[in-house]
Scaffold this motif. Structure first.
Motif, PDB file in Angstrom:
ATOM      1  N   ALA A 296       0.664  -1.120   0.012  1.00 59.68           N
ATOM      2  CA  ALA A 296       0.024   0.051  -0.105  1.00 59.68           C
ATOM      3  C   ALA A 296       0.761   1.389  -0.009  1.00 59.68           C
ATOM      4  O   ALA A 296       0.340   2.438  -0.599  1.00 59.68           O
ATOM      5  CB  ALA A 296      -0.832   0.124   1.202  1.00 59.68           C
ATOM      6  N   GLY A 297       2.071   1.268   0.507  1.00 62.15           N
ATOM      7  CA  GLY A 297       2.801   2.292   0.707  1.00 62.15           C
ATOM      8  C   GLY A 297       3.092   3.082  -0.544  1.00 62.15           C
ATOM      9  O   GLY A 297       3.165   4.312  -0.826  1.00 62.15           O
ATOM     10  N   ASP A 298       3.662   2.151  -1.689  1.00 63.26           N
ATOM     11  CA  ASP A 298       4.067   2.784  -2.786  1.00 63.26           C
ATOM     12  C   ASP A 298       3.110   2.752  -4.113  1.00 63.26           C
ATOM     13  O   ASP A 298       2.542   3.615  -4.456  1.00 63.26           O
ATOM     14  CB  ASP A 298       5.719   2.575  -3.026  1.00 63.26           C
ATOM     15  N   ARG A 299       3.316   1.292  -4.485  1.00 66.32           N
ATOM     16  CA  ARG A 299       2.725   1.274  -5.772  1.00 66.32           C
ATOM     17  C   ARG A 299       1.144   1.463  -5.931  1.00 66.32           C
ATOM     18  O   ARG A 299       0.559   1.907  -7.017  1.00 66.32           O
ATOM     19  CB  ARG A 299       3.327  -0.072  -6.496  1.00 66.32           C
ATOM     20  N   LEU A 300       0.738   1.210  -4.841  1.00 64.68           N
ATOM     21  CA  LEU A 300      -0.984   1.260  -4.876  1.00 64.68           C
ATOM     22  C   LEU A 300      -1.563   2.411  -4.520  1.00 64.68           C
ATOM     23  O   LEU A 300      -2.824   2.811  -4.543  1.00 64.68           O
ATOM     24  CB  LEU A 300      -1.533  -0.016  -3.746  1.00 64.68           C
ATOM     25  N   SER A 301      -0.582   3.522  -3.960  1.00 63.98           N
ATOM     26  CA  SER A 301      -1.217   4.522  -3.759  1.00 63.98           C
ATOM     27  C   SER A 301      -1.237   5.919  -4.588  1.00 63.98           C
ATOM     28  O   SER A 301      -1.695   7.012  -4.315  1.00 63.98           O
ATOM     29  CB  SER A 301      -0.665   5.173  -2.098  1.00 63.98           C
ATOM     30  N   ASP A 302      -0.551   5.746  -5.594  1.00 66.67           N
ATOM     31  CA  ASP A 302      -0.304   6.970  -6.422  1.00 66.67           C
ATOM     32  C   ASP A 302      -1.276   6.656  -7.811  1.00 66.67           C
ATOM     33  O   ASP A 302      -0.802   6.015  -8.589  1.00 66.67           O
ATOM     34  CB  ASP A 302       1.191   7.361  -6.935  1.00 66.67           C
ATOM     35  N   GLU A 303      -2.727   7.184  -7.434  1.00 63.08           N
ATOM     36  CA  GLU A 303      -3.566   6.830  -8.692  1.00 63.08           C
ATOM     37  C   GLU A 303      -3.133   7.971  -9.941  1.00 63.08           C
ATOM     38  O   GLU A 303      -2.481   9.002  -9.643  1.00 63.08           O
ATOM     39  CB  GLU A 303      -4.941   7.295  -8.117  1.00 63.08           C
ATOM     40  N   ALA A 304      -3.775   7.234 -11.066  1.00 65.65           N
ATOM     41  CA  ALA A 304      -3.155   7.958 -12.221  1.00 65.65           C
ATOM     42  C   ALA A 304      -4.222   8.965 -12.440  1.00 65.65           C
ATOM     43  O   ALA A 304      -5.157   8.977 -11.732  1.00 65.65           O
ATOM     44  CB  ALA A 304      -3.449   7.061 -13.420  1.00 65.65           C
TER      45      ALA A 304
END
Lengths: 182, 102
Positions: free
Chosen positions: A117-125
Motif C-alpha cells: 500500500a505504501g508505494d505502488r498502490l497509492s499513486d493513482e493516475a
C-alpha cells in the motif's frame, strides 16, 4: 464534494457491504439471504461510483440488483419451503477447515495489500472527467474490445438456450404426470 | 482521488471474497451456494474497478462488465438446474448430491 463527505459515504457503503455480505452467508432463510444480496450489490454500486465507475455502477443496479436478483427471488418463491436446506454441512472438522481456509486467504490478501500500500498502490493516475462514462465505455466496447463484446452476446444466448432446455419437461415426466392425474 | 485510496477498495474486495468462500464451503442449500458465488464475483469486480482507477485505464471496467454478463448466464443455468432438481424431487442439499462421485 469535500474529502470528509466522501470518506463518510465510503465508510457507510463499505460497512453496509460487509454487513449484508455476512448476512447472505449466515441467514437461515433464503429470502433474507437474497434480499441481503440486493443490499450488498447496491452498496457495491456506491463504491463503484466513488471509484469513478459511473457506467459500471448503473449496470450493477440495473442488471444485478434488478434483473438477476428478481430471478433469484422468483425461484426461491417457487421452491417455497423446499429451499430451506440445513444450515451447515459436513463434519465439524470440515466446517473448521472451511472457516480456516477463508480466514487464511483473507489474511494473506490483506497482508499483501498492506505491504504494497505504501508505494505502488497509492499513486493513482490522473483521469479526465470522461473516465468511466457511458460514452467512453461504449467507445472501448466497439473498438478495442469488440471481440469480447460479441463473445459476451454468444455466452448470454447459449445460457438462455440452456435455461430453456433445463426447464423443458421430458416425455417420461409428461407421461408420469398424465398417469398421476388419472 | 477524493476519499479512501485504492488499497481500501482492495481490502473490502478481499473481505467480500473470503465471505463468499466461507458461504460456498459451509452452506448446504444450492441456492445459498449460488448467492455466495455472486458475492465472490462481485468482490473480483470491485478489485477490477479499483485497479482500473489506479492505472487510469478503462479496461478493468470493461472486464467488470463482462464478468457481470457471465454472472447473469451462470445464474440462468444454475437456477435452471436447481428448478430441474426440485421438479425431479431430489433433495436440495449439496451434501446429498453424490451420484457423480468418482
Amino acid at each position: 464534494m469535500s474529502n470528509v463527505l466522501v470518506w463518510v459515504i465510503w465508510l457507510a457503503a463499505a460497512a453496509a457491504c460487509i454487513g449484508t455480505g455476512l448476512r447472505v452467508v449466515t441467514a437461515s432463510n433464503p429470502f433474507s439471504s437474497a434480499l441481503s444480496l440486493i443490499g450488498n450489490l447496491a452498496s457495491l454500486a456506491v463504491l463503484y461510483l466513488l471509484a469513478s465507475g459511473e457506467f459500471v455502477a448503473v449496470a450493477q443496479v440495473l442488471v444485478y440488483a434488478g434483473a438477476v436478483m428478481v430471478m433469484f427471488l422468483f425461484v426461491i418463491a417457487y421452491l417455497g419451503g423446499r429451499a430451506d436446506a440445513p444450515w451447515a454441512g459436513g463434519t465439524r472438522l470440515f466446517q473448521t477447515a472451511s472457516v480456516i481456509t477463508a480466514a487464511s486467504l483473507l489474511a494473506v490478501t490483506l497482508v499483501a495489500i498492506m505491504l504494497d500500500a505504501g508505494d505502488r498502490l497509492s499513486d493513482e493516475a490522473d483521469i479526465s472527467r470522461a473516465f468511466g462514462s457511458p460514452a467512453e465505455i461504449g467507445r472501448l466496447f466497439l473498438t478495442d474490445h469488440l471481440l469480447a463484446f460479441e463473445i459476451t452476446s454468444i455466452v448470454l444466448l447459449v445460457a438462455a438456450v440452456g435455461g430453456v432446455v433445463l426447464g423443458m419437461r421430458s416425455e417420461a415426466e409428461e407421461r408420469a404426470d398424465a398417469e398421476g392425474a388419472q | 482521488m477524493l476519499g479512501p485510496g485504492v488499497p481500501w477498495y482492495l481490502a473490502i474486495s478481499a473481505i467480500l471474497f473470503a465471505t463468499g468462500i466461507a458461504g460456498v464451503l459451509l452452506r448446504r442449500s444450492p441456492l445459498i451456494v449460488l448467492l455466495s458465488l455472486e458475492i465472490m464475483l462481485n468482490a473480483a469486480n470491485l478489485a477490477f474497478v479499483g485497479f482500473s482507477r489506479l492505472f487510469g485505464e478503462l479496461d478493468g471496467q470493461i472486464f467488470a462488465l463482462a464478468v457481470m454478463a457471465v454472472a447473469a448466464s451462470e445464474v440462468c443455468v444454475g437456477l435452471g438446474l436447481i428448478v430441474a432438481m426440485a421438479r425431479r424431487n431430489l433433495p436440495l442439499d449439496v451434501d446429498l448430491f453424490t451420484e457423480l462421485k468418482g
